[in-house]
Design a protein around this motif. Structure first.
Motif, PDB file in Angstrom:
ATOM      1  N   LEU A 170     -38.332 -30.459 -34.831  1.00  0.00           N
ATOM      2  CA  LEU A 170     -39.515 -29.600 -34.803  1.00  0.00           C
ATOM      3  C   LEU A 170     -39.587 -28.652 -36.004  1.00  0.00           C
ATOM      4  O   LEU A 170     -40.664 -28.522 -36.611  1.00  0.00           O
ATOM      5  N   PRO A 171     -38.489 -27.987 -36.397  1.00  0.00           N
ATOM      6  CA  PRO A 171     -38.572 -27.152 -37.608  1.00  0.00           C
ATOM      7  C   PRO A 171     -39.001 -27.944 -38.841  1.00  0.00           C
ATOM      8  O   PRO A 171     -39.799 -27.449 -39.651  1.00  0.00           O
ATOM      9  N   ALA A 172     -38.494 -29.174 -38.983  1.00  0.00           N
ATOM     10  CA  ALA A 172     -38.886 -30.008 -40.125  1.00  0.00           C
ATOM     11  C   ALA A 172     -40.371 -30.331 -40.063  1.00  0.00           C
ATOM     12  O   ALA A 172     -41.080 -30.287 -41.078  1.00  0.00           O
ATOM     13  N   LEU A 173     -40.856 -30.638 -38.870  1.00  0.00           N
ATOM     14  CA  LEU A 173     -42.277 -30.956 -38.689  1.00  0.00           C
ATOM     15  C   LEU A 173     -43.155 -29.744 -38.998  1.00  0.00           C
ATOM     16  O   LEU A 173     -44.208 -29.870 -39.630  1.00  0.00           O
ATOM     17  N   ILE A 174     -42.710 -28.568 -38.563  1.00  0.00           N
ATOM     18  CA  ILE A 174     -43.471 -27.339 -38.798  1.00  0.00           C
ATOM     19  C   ILE A 174     -43.531 -27.008 -40.283  1.00  0.00           C
ATOM     20  O   ILE A 174     -44.583 -26.620 -40.811  1.00  0.00           O
ATOM     21  N   ILE A 175     -42.413 -27.142 -40.991  1.00  0.00           N
ATOM     22  CA  ILE A 175     -42.398 -26.878 -42.435  1.00  0.00           C
ATOM     23  C   ILE A 175     -43.407 -27.783 -43.136  1.00  0.00           C
ATOM     24  O   ILE A 175     -44.205 -27.340 -43.976  1.00  0.00           O
ATOM     25  N   ASN A 176     -43.388 -29.060 -42.786  1.00  0.00           N
ATOM     26  CA  ASN A 176     -44.316 -30.012 -43.386  1.00  0.00           C
ATOM     27  C   ASN A 176     -45.768 -29.655 -43.077  1.00  0.00           C
ATOM     28  O   ASN A 176     -46.633 -29.693 -43.956  1.00  0.00           O
ATOM     29  N   ALA A 177     -46.037 -29.323 -41.815  1.00  0.00           N
ATOM     30  CA  ALA A 177     -47.412 -29.061 -41.394  1.00  0.00           C
ATOM     31  C   ALA A 177     -47.982 -27.830 -42.088  1.00  0.00           C
ATOM     32  O   ALA A 177     -49.094 -27.866 -42.633  1.00  0.00           O
ATOM     33  N   ILE A 178     -47.245 -26.724 -42.065  1.00  0.00           N
ATOM     34  CA  ILE A 178     -47.768 -25.472 -42.621  1.00  0.00           C
ATOM     35  C   ILE A 178     -47.835 -25.519 -44.138  1.00  0.00           C
ATOM     36  O   ILE A 178     -48.794 -25.027 -44.744  1.00  0.00           O
ATOM     37  N   SER A 179     -46.840 -26.126 -44.778  1.00  0.00           N
ATOM     38  CA  SER A 179     -46.835 -26.166 -46.244  1.00  0.00           C
ATOM     39  C   SER A 179     -47.963 -27.033 -46.793  1.00  0.00           C
ATOM     40  O   SER A 179     -48.422 -26.820 -47.917  1.00  0.00           O
ATOM     41  N   ARG A 180     -48.457 -27.982 -46.004  1.00  0.00           N
ATOM     42  CA  ARG A 180     -49.490 -28.905 -46.469  1.00  0.00           C
ATOM     43  C   ARG A 180     -50.899 -28.500 -46.042  1.00  0.00           C
ATOM     44  O   ARG A 180     -51.878 -29.086 -46.500  1.00  0.00           O
ATOM     45  N   THR A 181     -51.016 -27.511 -45.148  1.00  0.00           N
ATOM     46  CA  THR A 181     -52.312 -27.170 -44.557  1.00  0.00           C
ATOM     47  C   THR A 181     -52.887 -25.919 -45.204  1.00  0.00           C
ATOM     48  O   THR A 181     -52.171 -24.949 -45.458  1.00  0.00           O
ATOM     49  N   GLU A 182     -54.182 -25.951 -45.437  1.00  0.00           N
ATOM     50  CA  GLU A 182     -54.863 -24.761 -45.949  1.00  0.00           C
ATOM     51  C   GLU A 182     -55.059 -23.778 -44.796  1.00  0.00           C
ATOM     52  O   GLU A 182     -55.770 -24.058 -43.833  1.00  0.00           O
ATOM     53  N   ILE A 183     -54.384 -22.635 -44.900  1.00  0.00           N
ATOM     54  CA  ILE A 183     -54.420 -21.640 -43.836  1.00  0.00           C
ATOM     55  C   ILE A 183     -55.508 -20.620 -44.124  1.00  0.00           C
ATOM     56  O   ILE A 183     -55.484 -19.929 -45.145  1.00  0.00           O
ATOM     57  N   ASP A 184     -56.481 -20.510 -43.209  1.00  0.00           N
ATOM     58  CA  ASP A 184     -57.582 -19.558 -43.378  1.00  0.00           C
ATOM     59  C   ASP A 184     -57.219 -18.211 -42.756  1.00  0.00           C
ATOM     60  O   ASP A 184     -56.494 -18.144 -41.757  1.00  0.00           O
ATOM     61  N   ALA A 185     -57.757 -17.134 -43.344  1.00  0.00           N
ATOM     62  CA  ALA A 185     -57.496 -15.780 -42.838  1.00  0.00           C
ATOM     63  C   ALA A 185     -58.039 -15.595 -41.427  1.00  0.00           C
ATOM     64  O   ALA A 185     -57.577 -14.713 -40.692  1.00  0.00           O
ATOM     65  N   GLU A 186     -58.995 -16.424 -41.026  1.00  0.00           N
ATOM     66  CA  GLU A 186     -59.602 -16.277 -39.693  1.00  0.00           C
ATOM     67  C   GLU A 186     -58.589 -16.534 -38.573  1.00  0.00           C
ATOM     68  O   GLU A 186     -58.805 -16.123 -37.428  1.00  0.00           O
ATOM     69  N   TYR A 187     -57.454 -17.184 -38.886  1.00  0.00           N
ATOM     70  CA  TYR A 187     -56.464 -17.496 -37.856  1.00  0.00           C
ATOM     71  C   TYR A 187     -55.505 -16.340 -37.583  1.00  0.00           C
ATOM     72  O   TYR A 187     -54.593 -16.477 -36.769  1.00  0.00           O
ATOM     73  N   ILE A 188     -55.707 -15.199 -38.247  1.00  0.00           N
ATOM     74  CA  ILE A 188     -54.767 -14.089 -38.129  1.00  0.00           C
ATOM     75  C   ILE A 188     -54.731 -13.519 -36.709  1.00  0.00           C
ATOM     76  O   ILE A 188     -53.755 -12.885 -36.294  1.00  0.00           O
ATOM     77  N   TYR A 189     -55.782 -13.752 -35.931  1.00  0.00           N
ATOM     78  CA  TYR A 189     -55.835 -13.216 -34.570  1.00  0.00           C
ATOM     79  C   TYR A 189     -55.010 -14.043 -33.582  1.00  0.00           C
ATOM     80  O   TYR A 189     -54.723 -13.591 -32.465  1.00  0.00           O
ATOM     81  N   ALA A 241     -31.699 -36.047 -21.598  1.00  0.00           N
ATOM     82  CA  ALA A 241     -32.939 -35.355 -21.939  1.00  0.00           C
ATOM     83  C   ALA A 241     -32.652 -33.983 -22.542  1.00  0.00           C
ATOM     84  O   ALA A 241     -33.332 -33.553 -23.478  1.00  0.00           O
ATOM     85  N   ASP A 242     -31.642 -33.300 -22.006  1.00  0.00           N
ATOM     86  CA  ASP A 242     -31.244 -32.001 -22.571  1.00  0.00           C
ATOM     87  C   ASP A 242     -30.866 -32.152 -24.046  1.00  0.00           C
ATOM     88  O   ASP A 242     -31.254 -31.337 -24.892  1.00  0.00           O
ATOM     89  N   LEU A 243     -30.105 -33.193 -24.344  1.00  0.00           N
ATOM     90  CA  LEU A 243     -29.677 -33.441 -25.727  1.00  0.00           C
ATOM     91  C   LEU A 243     -30.862 -33.766 -26.623  1.00  0.00           C
ATOM     92  O   LEU A 243     -30.956 -33.278 -27.760  1.00  0.00           O
ATOM     93  N   PHE A 244     -31.801 -34.570 -26.110  1.00  0.00           N
ATOM     94  CA  PHE A 244     -33.000 -34.917 -26.883  1.00  0.00           C
ATOM     95  C   PHE A 244     -33.802 -33.660 -27.231  1.00  0.00           C
ATOM     96  O   PHE A 244     -34.223 -33.471 -28.380  1.00  0.00           O
ATOM     97  N   LEU A 245     -34.027 -32.790 -26.225  1.00  0.00           N
ATOM     98  CA  LEU A 245     -34.830 -31.598 -26.461  1.00  0.00           C
ATOM     99  C   LEU A 245     -34.115 -30.593 -27.358  1.00  0.00           C
ATOM    100  O   LEU A 245     -34.746 -29.868 -28.125  1.00  0.00           O
ATOM    101  N   LYS A 246     -32.788 -30.552 -27.270  1.00  0.00           N
ATOM    102  CA  LYS A 246     -32.036 -29.689 -28.181  1.00  0.00           C
ATOM    103  C   LYS A 246     -32.174 -30.190 -29.611  1.00  0.00           C
ATOM    104  O   LYS A 246     -32.305 -29.392 -30.555  1.00  0.00           O
ATOM    105  N   THR A 247     -32.194 -31.501 -29.782  1.00  0.00           N
ATOM    106  CA  THR A 247     -32.402 -32.082 -31.111  1.00  0.00           C
ATOM    107  C   THR A 247     -33.787 -31.726 -31.644  1.00  0.00           C
ATOM    108  O   THR A 247     -33.947 -31.393 -32.820  1.00  0.00           O
ATOM    109  N   VAL A 248     -34.791 -31.785 -30.750  1.00  0.00           N
ATOM    110  CA  VAL A 248     -36.146 -31.414 -31.144  1.00  0.00           C
ATOM    111  C   VAL A 248     -36.193 -29.958 -31.588  1.00  0.00           C
ATOM    112  O   VAL A 248     -36.727 -29.626 -32.652  1.00  0.00           O
ATOM    113  N   PHE A 249     -35.624 -29.083 -30.777  1.00  0.00           N
ATOM    114  CA  PHE A 249     -35.731 -27.644 -31.021  1.00  0.00           C
ATOM    115  C   PHE A 249     -35.014 -27.221 -32.303  1.00  0.00           C
ATOM    116  O   PHE A 249     -35.538 -26.397 -33.075  1.00  0.00           O
TER     117      PHE A 249
END
Length: 222
Positions: A44-63, A32-40
């Motif tokens: 997960l970074p690959a998933l985050i890049i995909n999510a943010i680059s494809r999503t329209e980010i509104d200024a209201e989320y700045i808070y 499990a330690d190895l699995f979570l290290k792979t995620v971290f």
């Protein structure tokens, strides 16, 4: 949000699968330690890049990065007041304070992605920027203060080197620059990021173990 229960049930089944694999002694906590290290560090970074680059980010989320501050600091003073009335040693007091303050939001990811998709992940990532900053600065300081390694400093450098943080920054750069991501890169990020939910829930199932110690204090923390 369509068919939300149908999206959540497979996630719960993955958790159960992980626990069964551990009971069968096919996987252990080191796995499990190895699995979570792979995620971290990878998925997960690959998933985050995909999510943010494809999503329209509104200024209201700045808070959102400031919300953890609004949660953690009041919780700290409340927990500190309660802990002063309990009979605990130094390390137990530190554990009580940290357990009350820390928000380990990573394990919410599978449910959040299932319910809200890439936009939900993008919004979560903005929130978790502030959360991670607090964990590796103020909360880490409390851990050091009440722990045995009192000479250790705040891990600000560690925060700046977090792979999910760099994934968020890259995602924002791609988003705000309106860069056209090559299809091969998009497919690569999709493939690398797709095991994230499976690995997190499988690891949770492997880790799962009930220990009934200090239940009264645990309920106070909750």
């Amino acid at each position: 949000m369509d068919n939300f229960p149908g999206k959540i049930l497979p996630i719960i089944l993955i958790f159960i699968l992980g626990h069964l694999l551990r009971r069968l002694k096919l996987f252990d906590k080191n796995t499990a330690d190895l699995f979570l290290k792979t995620v971290f560090y990878v998925t997960l970074p690959a998933l985050i890049i995909n999510a943010i680059s494809r999503t329209e980010i509104d200024a209201e989320y700045i808070y959102l990065p400031f919300l953890p501050i609004a949660v953690v600091f009041p919780t700290y003073f409340i927990s500190r007041a309660i802990s002063s009335r309990l009979t605990m040693n130094r390390i137990q007091t530190g554990t009580f304070l940290i357990g009350s303050m820390i928000m380990n939001t990573g394990f919410c990811l599978p449910f959040l992605i299932a319910g809200f998709g890439y936009k939900g992940l993008a919004i979560y990532t903005i929130f978790d920027f502030g959360n991670s900053f607090l964990i590796l600065t103020f909360i880490y300081y409390i851990a050091v203060r009440y722990g045995s390694n009192s000479d250790s400093g705040i891990k600000l450098k560690k925060f700046l080197l977090l792979p999910p943080l760099w994934g968020m920054l890259i995602g924002f750069i791609l988003n705000f620059s309106n860069a056209q991501i090559p299809l091969i890169l998009t497919n690569f990020l999709d493939t690398v990021g797709s095991p994230t939910i499976f690995l997190i829930m499988l690891s949770l199932g492997i880790y799962f173990e009930i220990k009934a110690n200090n239940l009264s204090r645990i309920f106070l923390v909750i």
